[in-house]
Enzyme design. Structure first.
Site, PDB file in Angstrom:
ATOM      1  N   TRP A  17       0.828  -1.221   0.000  1.00 29.48           N
ATOM      2  CA  TRP A  17       0.000   0.000   0.000  1.00 29.48           C
ATOM      3  C   TRP A  17       0.856   1.261   0.000  1.00 29.48           C
ATOM      4  CZ3 TRP A  17      -3.723  -3.006  -0.959  1.00 29.48           C
ATOM      5  CH2 TRP A  17      -4.102  -4.056  -0.136  1.00 29.48           C
ATOM      6  N   GLU A  40      -3.015   5.379   7.655  1.00 29.29           N
ATOM      7  CA  GLU A  40      -2.322   6.039   8.775  1.00 29.29           C
ATOM      8  C   GLU A  40      -2.997   5.718  10.121  1.00 29.29           C
ATOM      9  OE1 GLU A  40      -0.341   9.655   8.173  1.00 29.29           O
ATOM     10  OE2 GLU A  40      -0.535   9.553   5.996  1.00 29.29           O
TER      11      GLU A  40
HETATM   12  N1  CAA Z   1       5.561   8.066  19.878  1.00 27.90           N
HETATM   13  C1  CAA Z   1       6.722   7.564  20.403  1.00 27.90           C
HETATM   14  N2  CAA Z   1       6.813   6.299  20.875  1.00 27.90           N
HETATM   15  C2  CAA Z   1       5.707   5.522  20.830  1.00 27.90           C
HETATM   16  C3  CAA Z   1       4.488   5.982  20.294  1.00 27.90           C
HETATM   17  C4  CAA Z   1       4.434   7.314  19.814  1.00 27.90           C
HETATM   18  N3  CAA Z   1       3.320   7.819  19.287  1.00 27.90           N
HETATM   19  N4  CAA Z   1       3.583   4.997  20.373  1.00 27.90           N
HETATM   20  C5  CAA Z   1       4.195   3.957  20.951  1.00 27.90           C
HETATM   21  N5  CAA Z   1       5.481   4.277  21.226  1.00 27.90           N
HETATM   22  C6  CAA Z   1       6.491   3.446  21.883  1.00 27.90           C
HETATM   23  C7  CAA Z   1       6.009   3.002  23.272  1.00 27.90           C
HETATM   24  O1  CAA Z   1       6.341   3.952  24.247  1.00 27.90           O
HETATM   25  C8  CAA Z   1       6.779   1.707  23.463  1.00 27.90           C
HETATM   26  O2  CAA Z   1       8.103   2.015  23.827  1.00 27.90           O
HETATM   27  P1  CAA Z   1       8.982   1.023  24.758  1.00 27.90           P
HETATM   28  O3  CAA Z   1       9.134  -0.257  24.052  1.00 27.90           O
HETATM   29  O4  CAA Z   1      10.266   1.768  24.937  1.00 27.90           O
HETATM   30  O5  CAA Z   1       8.199   0.882  26.038  1.00 27.90           O
HETATM   31  C9  CAA Z   1       6.821   1.135  22.065  1.00 27.90           C
HETATM   32  O6  CAA Z   1       6.650   2.230  21.162  1.00 27.90           O
HETATM   33  C10 CAA Z   1       5.754   0.081  21.809  1.00 27.90           C
HETATM   34  O7  CAA Z   1       4.506   0.670  22.070  1.00 27.90           O
HETATM   35  P2  CAA Z   1       3.162  -0.197  22.131  1.00 27.90           P
HETATM   36  O8  CAA Z   1       3.381  -1.357  23.056  1.00 27.90           O
HETATM   37  O9  CAA Z   1       2.042   0.727  22.414  1.00 27.90           O
HETATM   38  O10 CAA Z   1       3.101  -0.745  20.626  1.00 27.90           O
HETATM   39  P3  CAA Z   1       2.073  -1.734  19.935  1.00 27.90           P
HETATM   40  O11 CAA Z   1       2.825  -2.777  19.223  1.00 27.90           O
HETATM   41  O12 CAA Z   1       1.002  -2.139  20.910  1.00 27.90           O
HETATM   42  O13 CAA Z   1       1.423  -0.827  18.766  1.00 27.90           O
HETATM   43  C11 CAA Z   1      -0.061   0.798  17.790  1.00 27.90           C
HETATM   44  C12 CAA Z   1       0.854   0.385  18.985  1.00 27.90           C
HETATM   45  C13 CAA Z   1      -0.621   2.134  18.215  1.00 27.90           C
HETATM   46  C14 CAA Z   1      -1.174  -0.183  17.559  1.00 27.90           C
HETATM   47  C15 CAA Z   1       0.813   0.944  16.527  1.00 27.90           C
HETATM   48  O14 CAA Z   1       1.249  -0.321  16.065  1.00 27.90           O
HETATM   49  C16 CAA Z   1       0.074   1.660  15.423  1.00 27.90           C
HETATM   50  O15 CAA Z   1       0.019   2.881  15.390  1.00 27.90           O
HETATM   51  N6  CAA Z   1      -0.506   0.910  14.453  1.00 27.90           N
HETATM   52  C17 CAA Z   1      -1.120   1.499  13.279  1.00 27.90           C
HETATM   53  C18 CAA Z   1      -0.136   1.551  12.153  1.00 27.90           C
HETATM   54  C19 CAA Z   1      -0.494   2.572  11.124  1.00 27.90           C
HETATM   55  O16 CAA Z   1      -0.972   3.656  11.412  1.00 27.90           O
HETATM   56  N7  CAA Z   1      -0.186   2.237   9.880  1.00 27.90           N
HETATM   57  C20 CAA Z   1      -0.378   3.142   8.815  1.00 27.90           C
HETATM   58  C21 CAA Z   1       0.506   2.791   7.675  1.00 27.90           C
HETATM   59  S1  CAA Z   1       1.174   4.179   6.853  1.00 27.90           S
HETATM   60  C22 CAA Z   1      -0.008   4.744   5.780  1.00 27.90           C
HETATM   61  O17 CAA Z   1      -1.145   4.418   5.857  1.00 27.90           O
HETATM   62  C23 CAA Z   1       0.514   5.760   4.831  1.00 27.90           C
HETATM   63  C24 CAA Z   1      -0.318   6.054   3.634  1.00 27.90           C
HETATM   64  O18 CAA Z   1      -0.627   5.251   2.817  1.00 27.90           O
HETATM   65  C25 CAA Z   1      -0.695   7.429   3.365  1.00 27.90           C
END
Ligand code: CAA
Length: 363
Positions: free
Chosen positions: A138, A345
């Site tokens: 994607w 996103e």
């Molecule tokens: N900023 C900084 N650090 C962050 C953070 C943030 N926003 N969110 C999480 N972290 C850090 C946490 O503090 C944690 O750090 P430590 O290991 O040091 O403790 C680490 O990251 C892991 O955090 P989580 O345990 O919360 O992570 P998770 O595996 O449970 O996932 C999630 C969290 C929010 C579900 C994440 O995977 C997510 O955002 N998923 C969605 C992905 C996404 O948006 N994809 C879009 C693709 S791009 C796209 O679409 C572009 C396009 O075409 C236009």
């Protein structure tokens, strides 16, 4: 520019799945490709509120152009600016600000979308270069971009702590493209899969360190989600503008349809929600400009604006009746374009999860 140059071509871009390269060239010529970056890197030195206004205006006219632009600014140039060394900024950010190079962000994979940490595209460090193997799905600006910010795994057992962020240049050996995706909406954005087979990437192209890839992705998405919120606002407002015009032209039962309370209520409800979505978007962008922690505000804005865009565009089609269901009028395109804002996103479900995490932690 959006109204005069981009809007008249938006239907053709959609119907032919055509990447509007000429729109990119105009954005570049207008100094918009590096809008939020300092002038020393070729940027315009403006703030993120200005940026979301630009994204909204583009989306009102042509949603494809708005995502081409936001994937470049928010998802590629911004992480280079935040996490790049001075050398990396001059090498990669400056040509991106000038619009000489276009960016693409590569996080999702065939088997991992919402669960970003499950990435399996491998980056093996050998000497002073990484060897990439795997694929990414994607990819907005797909085959059209020049710089690809790729999140890859260095050691599967480390999960998110093994991820690395690498800038991969088009033309690198073993870097190939899959077919263009046949999508419901934003059909000109050249979305495709990309593949790596023993692709060498200099270690000097790494943003941050090994293990920083997840943080780079998450911080990037926090900013990117404000851009998608702005896109959703623009799509909703663009469709609403057409619906308002139509309700002042179309007659039924001897009067203009805009004289019926049913239509008036739809227009009023939609504009109320669109204004609220816009203010949430400005609030998140303003938080970024102030240097606040804005991840929750970005998720609020993206979640709400995307759902408003979907609700509103469905109502706009309803106002047009049968004419809303055919391509002679643009509202069906806005409805199709709106849907992706609830998916990319971070889906609406992921935004709720992000918001809930902040709330439960009391931050
Ligand atoms: N900023 C900084 N650090 C962050 C953070 C943030 N926003 N969110 C999480 N972290 C850090 C946490 O503090 C944690 O750090 P430590 O290991 O040091 O403790 C680490 O990251 C892991 O955090 P989580 O345990 O919360 O992570 P998770 O595996 O449970 O996932 C999630 C969290 C929010 C579900 C994440 O995977 C997510 O955002 N998923 C969605 C992905 C996404 O948006 N994809 C879009 C693709 S791009 C796209 O679409 C572009 C396009 O075409 C236009």
């Amino acid at each position: 520019m959006a109204e005069n140059e981009f809007a008249p071509k938006a239907a053709e871009v959609d119907q032919k799945h055509r990447f509007p390269r000429e729109n990119w060239n105009l954005l570049a010529a207008s100094d918009l490709c590096g809008l939020v970056f300092p002038e020393e890197y070729g940027g315009a030195g403006l703030d993120h509120v200005s940026y979301v206004i630009v994204v909204e205006e583009l989306a009102k006219a042509c949603a494809t152009t708005s995502v081409m632009y936001s994937a470049h600014v928010s998802l590629t140039a911004t992480p280079v600016y935040i996490f790049g060394t001075e050398e990396q900024r001059h090498k990669f950010l400056t040509p991106m600000c000038k619009g000489e190079k276009m960016g693409a962000f590569c996080l999702s994979e065939p088997g991992s979308g919402s669960d970003s940490a499950a990435a399996t595209c491998m980056a093996e460090l050998r000497g002073d270069q990484f060897i990439l193997n795997g694929s990414k799905n994607w990819i907005t600006n797909g085959i059209e971009a020049d710089y690809y910010l790729v999140i890859a795994q260095t050691e599967t057992s480390k999960k998110h702590k093994g991820l690395v962020a690498l800038i991969v240049e088009k033309g690198s050996p073993g870097f190939t493209f899959g077919k263009l995706e046949d999508k419901l909406g934003i059909r000109g954005s050249a979305t495709c899969q990309i593949m790596f087979e023993d692709t060498p990437v200099p270690k000097a192209n790494m943003l941050g360190d090994i293990g920083d890839g997840f943080k780079v992705a998450m911080v990037t998405l926090d900013g990117g989600r404000i851009g998608i919120a702005a896109q959703a606002v623009g799509i909703a407002q663009g469709a609403w503008n057409h619906a308002l015009r139509y309700s002042k032209e179309r007659k039924a039962f001897g009067k203009l349809i805009g004289e019926f309370q049913a239509i008036q209520h739809m227009l009023a409800d939609m504009q109320t929600e669109i204004d609220a979505a816009r203010l949430l978007t400005y609030h998140a962008a303003n938080g970024n400009d102030r240097g606040d922690k804005y991840g929750k505000d970005a998720a609020h804005a993206k979640l709400y604006a995307a759902e408003v865009a979907m609700r509103s565009t469905i109502k706009c089609v309803q106002i047009f009746g049968g004419y809303g269901y055919v391509t002679d009028y643009p509202v069906e395109r806005y409805m199709r374009d709106a849907k992706i804002t609830e998916i990319y996103e971070g889906t609406s479900e992921i935004q709720r999860l992000v918001i809930a995490n902040y709330l439960l932690k009391g931050t």
